[in-house]
Design a protein around this motif. Structure first.
Motif, PDB file in Angstrom:
ATOM      1  N   GLN A  41       2.495  -8.688  -4.530  1.00 20.73           N
ATOM      2  CA  GLN A  41       2.884  -7.358  -4.044  1.00 20.73           C
ATOM      3  C   GLN A  41       2.284  -6.256  -4.940  1.00 20.73           C
ATOM      4  N   LYS A  44      -1.466  -6.013  -4.275  1.00 24.60           N
ATOM      5  CA  LYS A  44      -1.778  -5.387  -2.971  1.00 24.60           C
ATOM      6  C   LYS A  44      -1.549  -3.886  -3.022  1.00 24.60           C
ATOM      7  N   PHE A  48      -4.180  -0.825  -2.639  1.00 25.08           N
ATOM      8  CA  PHE A  48      -4.007   0.255  -1.663  1.00 25.08           C
ATOM      9  C   PHE A  48      -4.089   1.610  -2.358  1.00 25.08           C
ATOM     10  N   LEU A  49      -3.346   1.741  -3.460  1.00 29.49           N
ATOM     11  CA  LEU A  49      -3.310   3.028  -4.170  1.00 29.49           C
ATOM     12  C   LEU A  49      -4.673   3.386  -4.748  1.00 29.49           C
ATOM     13  N   TRP A  59      -9.418  -0.193   1.154  1.00 29.02           N
ATOM     14  CA  TRP A  59      -8.256  -1.054   1.351  1.00 29.02           C
ATOM     15  C   TRP A  59      -8.585  -2.082   2.421  1.00 29.02           C
ATOM     16  N   HIS A  68       5.453  -2.441   7.578  1.00 26.30           N
ATOM     17  CA  HIS A  68       6.800  -1.948   7.281  1.00 26.30           C
ATOM     18  C   HIS A  68       7.666  -1.786   8.524  1.00 26.30           C
ATOM     19  N   VAL A 109       2.166   7.966   2.938  1.00 29.68           N
ATOM     20  CA  VAL A 109       2.548   6.776   3.724  1.00 29.68           C
ATOM     21  C   VAL A 109       4.000   6.831   4.183  1.00 29.68           C
ATOM     22  N   VAL A 113       6.152   4.044   6.589  1.00 30.68           N
ATOM     23  CA  VAL A 113       7.138   3.145   5.974  1.00 30.68           C
ATOM     24  C   VAL A 113       8.545   3.404   6.507  1.00 30.68           C
TER      25      VAL A 113
END
Ligand code: HEM
Length: 116
Positions: A41, A44, A48-49, A59, A68, A109, A113
């Motif tokens: 996690q 990943k 992404f960041l 990404w 999500h 995001v 989410v």
């Protein structure tokens, strides 16, 4: 880029690891991550960041709205999680203006989410 100002991939990954440590220490949001491999996690979300902050690698993972969906994350829970990112950045010694610019990128995001 913000990616460069933060210190690149290693710095972003270290902040992301602290971000998830903060989340896991907070019973109001930790349950979402029950059964999730937190090393994966962390990698990943750091990837992404890095991309979102202007890093060189696109990404290559899943669409965040699909990932999500059906988790039932509320706006308040998302705000709590953003606070954990802010603390992680601050405790890493990132300057306040750079903290807020980085948080603003993570805020992009929220609409993907939050579903509740
Ligand atoms: C994946 C929860 C916010 C980026 C996940 C997963 C959970 C989760 C449980 C694992 C899904 C799975 O493997 O089955 C949450 C909660 C959030 C939140 C509860 C806020 C309240 C964010 C934010 C970001 C983010 C702010 C980015 C800045 C990701 C990424 C993945 C992921 C990149 C992995 C996608 C993939 O598998 O390709 N999230 N998340 N999440 N989340 Fe979040």
């Amino acid at each position: 880029t913000l990616f460069e100002q933060l210190g690149g991939e290693a710095a972003v990954t270290a902040v992301t690891a602290q971000f998830y440590a903060n989340i896991q220490a907070d019973a109001t949001v930790s349950n979402f991550f029950n059964g999730i491999n937190m090393a994966d996690q962390t990698n990943k979300t750091a990837s992404f960041l890095c991309a979102a902050l202007g890093g060189p690698k696109a990404w290559g993972g899943r669409n965040l709205k699909e990932v999500h969906a059906n988790m039932g994350v509320t706006n308040a829970q998302f705000t709590t999680v953003i606070g954990h990112l802010r603390s992680a950045l601050t405790s890493a010694g990132v300057a306040a203006d750079l903290v807020e610019q980085t948080v603003a990128v993570a805020e992009t995001v929220r609409g993907d989410v939050v579903t509740a």
